[in-house]
Enzyme design. Structure first.
Site: not given
Ligand code: M6R
Length: 609
Positions: A2, A27, A100-101, A482, A505
């Site tokens: 957010c 965001r 936001n949270g 990555e 494996h």
């Protein structure tokens, strides 16, 4: 997680809010909305979808006014739809909040407020905030917010406007970032610096639980006990051009092409390029600390975790100090066995990742010395660490990290060389040899970037596959992880990274001609081992793309396709081998028409658990 933007001044708020939301869209981009206050009325426009959709809506009918809030959402509580989009309203449309949270105790607050007669319309945790402020409002706007926040458990950055006190924005934070921008006769509020740069580079970072009352002429900040604080105004030295695409199709591509520059930035001031020696005066940590470290624990999430893994190889090889690497999200809930002689290194591009911040706090409790590697000055992690080494990548807007990844690697190389020098685990000639090679890395990166046309061709061939296996061994194993993460997060193609020696494996069972394998196989000390792994793969009719050392004559007879990288020292290969993998992922995703800079379901900084 957010993005919040706020404006108060004498200009029309909507264009400023929209521009800010576009800069903060990395965001979260599930839904977007704005609220504008004028003539004692607050008008809200919000919708499911990206900021561009909100912009279309506003083109038809944009509310007028000089005070407003905006929000771009990454959904946590309640699916992305028009109703759950922010801003949220109290009962009488008098108090409007962006958040936001996560409010962890929202269910109990919601039940209580419903019993008091409040009417809820969304499924979000956020909606309790305007109702709570409404219920605590007795003439004083700031006090109502302050009293309400006392009842909140969880994390928040909020902006609040009210028709009851129309010349103000009240803002606060706890666990999520919030910055106040200072203009001439106008003030701004934002989750991150890029949203403000076009208007001002003078900012104040709000600290945990501080409450700001912002008018167009200034700001008053109090702590949670109501004490007035005199906070430092910081001048940000990022230019506006740093947050533009500068002719590139996507930020991600621009950021890959900035890698030469950010590697040079990381050398500057830390390594004397003429004497090829370290400049300890610009490196973090007191000498005594470095001498007494018995163990290093590196904690991070996502791609930063993969640089941490590479860091293990680098530190152990150059300094002989044992290194443990952990996902912050796992570490924080385990028994913490660190102590005073341990060094905790927290790696986070954003400096705001909630799990990494929590891991930092756990290390603090254990009494360890805390070093942060981060890109963002003023971020929570930078503020809470004992020392900070900035990774000097400049603003990274693409959600998939690229230039910050190589910047983090550079910091780990320089730091471990510094530790090796202080602890005398390498002699000066060995240090000098690595430094001499390190300072050639920017030219080598330039050579790799020139191979983009070759990689575009490869993307044409490989984009039609649905599964990929990435293999690497030794210090290139984290780079295989990555490479696979880059491909899956931006192209939505399934990709797995594996240690090459582990392939037999289990994963080898997956392989056939529909399942290409990307192998990092530089001419280092495990070269022949990886060649054997490639042969095992080829025996299953699998298509192999190799990242190999320039001049390797053998590889082309074994792999189907090869991207060559310049020859360097074994330990330095990761910083080169990751770059073709970033370009490969980018061009596959772009060819598939994916929204490369804003992949679905992701957000740049993950400020919730
Ligand atoms: O800001 P941080 O470095 O703490 O972020 C960690 C991860 O969220 C981040 O690396 C994420 O995995 C990216 N999407 C990778 O491209």
């Amino acid at each position: 997680m957010c993005g919040i933007i706020g404006y108060i001044g004498s200009k029309e708020a909507v264009p400023i809010l929209l521009d800010g939301l576009k800069k903060l869209e990395y965001r979260g981009y599930d839904s977007a909305g704005i609220a504008v206050l004028k003539d004692n009325k607050i008008k809200i426009v919000k919708c499911k979808g990206k900021v561009a959709k909100l912009e279309n809506l506003l083109e038809k009918d944009a509310p007028k006014g000089n005070i407003g809030l905006g929000h771009t959402r990454w959904a946590t509580h309640g699916k992305p739809n028009d109703i759950n989009a922010h801003p949220h309203n109290g009962c009488n449309s008098e108090i409007v909040v962006v958040h936001n949270g996560i409010i962890e105790n929202y269910m109990s607050l919601r039940e209580r407020l419903i019993l008091e007669g409040h009417n809820f319309i969304s499924e979000t945790d956020t909606e309790v905030l305007p109702h709570l402020i409404e219920s605590n409002y007795h003439n004083d706007f700031t006090l109502a917010v302050k009293e309400s926040l006392k009842e909140i458990e969880g994390s928040y950055a909020i902006g609040v406007i009210s028709t009851r006190d129309p010349g103000k924005i009240v803002a606060s934070r706890c666990g999520s970032p919030l910055i106040i921008g200072i203009g001439e006769g106008e003030m701004f509020l934002a989750s991150d610096i890029p949203a403000l740069l076009i208007y001002t580079n003078r900012v104040i970072f709000l600290e945990e639980r501080e409450i700001a009352t912002i008018t167009k002429d200034g700001v008053e900040i109090i702590n949670s006990k109501g004490k007035i604080l005199h906070k430092k105004v910081i001048n940000i030295d990022w230019g506006e051009e740093m947050i533009e695409k500068s002719g590139y199709k996507h930020f991600m591509l621009k950021e890959i092409f900035q890698e030469t520059m950010v590697i040079r930035n990381n050398l500057e001031g830390r390594i004397n390029l003429s004497t090829k020696t370290l400049q300890p005066e610009n490196l973090p940590l007191p000498l005594d600390r470095i001498k007494e470290i018995e163990r290093i624990s590196i904690l991070a999430c996502g791609s930063s975790y993969y640089t941490a893994l590479a860091g293990k190889y680098i530190f152990e090889e150059l300094t002989g100090i044992p290194v443990e690497v952990d996902y912050s999200s796992e570490f924080r809930y385990r028994k913490i066995l660190l102590g005073k002689k341990d060094l905790a290194i927290l790696i986070s591009q954003s400096g705001e990742t909630a799990d990494t911040l929590a891991a930092l706090r756990a290390c603090r409790k254990a009494g360890s010395y805390i070093l942060a590697l981060t890109n963002v000055r003023g971020s929570a992690i930078s503020r809470e660490a004992d020392s900070v080494m900035y990774i000097k990548a400049g603003p990274e807007i693409g959600v998939a990290t690229t230039k910050a990844f190589v910047s983090q690697l550079m910091c780990l190389y320089i730091l471990s060389l510094y530790f090796a020098q202080v602890r005398k685990t390498l002699d000066l000639s060995e240090i000098n040899k690595i430094i001499s090679e390190l300072i050639k890395i920017p030219q080598m990166v330039e050579i790799i970037l020139l191979k983009e046309p070759e990689i575009i061709k490869l993307s044409e061939e490989f984009h039609k596959y649905h599964n990929f296996l990435y293999l690497g061994r030794g210090i290139n194993y984290p780079i295989a992880l990555e490479g696979a993460l880059k491909l899956k997060e931006i192209s939505y193609i399934h990709a797995e990274g594996y240690a090459a020696g582990e392939m037999k494996h289990g994963p080898i069972a997956l392989l056939d001609k529909t399942f290409p394998v990307v192998v990092i196989v530089p001419q280092d000390k495990v070269y022949t081992k990886v060649i054997n792994n490639i042969k095992e793969v080829k025996a299953r009719d699998t298509l192999v793309l190799a990242i190999a050392t320039e001049g390797d004559k053998e590889i082309i007879n074994i792999a189907d396709k090869v991207i060559y990288i310049p020859k360097t020292l074994d330990i330095l290969y990761p910083i080169l081998s990751v770059i073709p993998l970033q370009l490969f992922a980018y061009h596959i995703a772009d060819r598939l028409g994916c929204d490369v800079d804003k992949p679905r379901n992701l957000a740049k900084s993950v400020t919730v658990e």
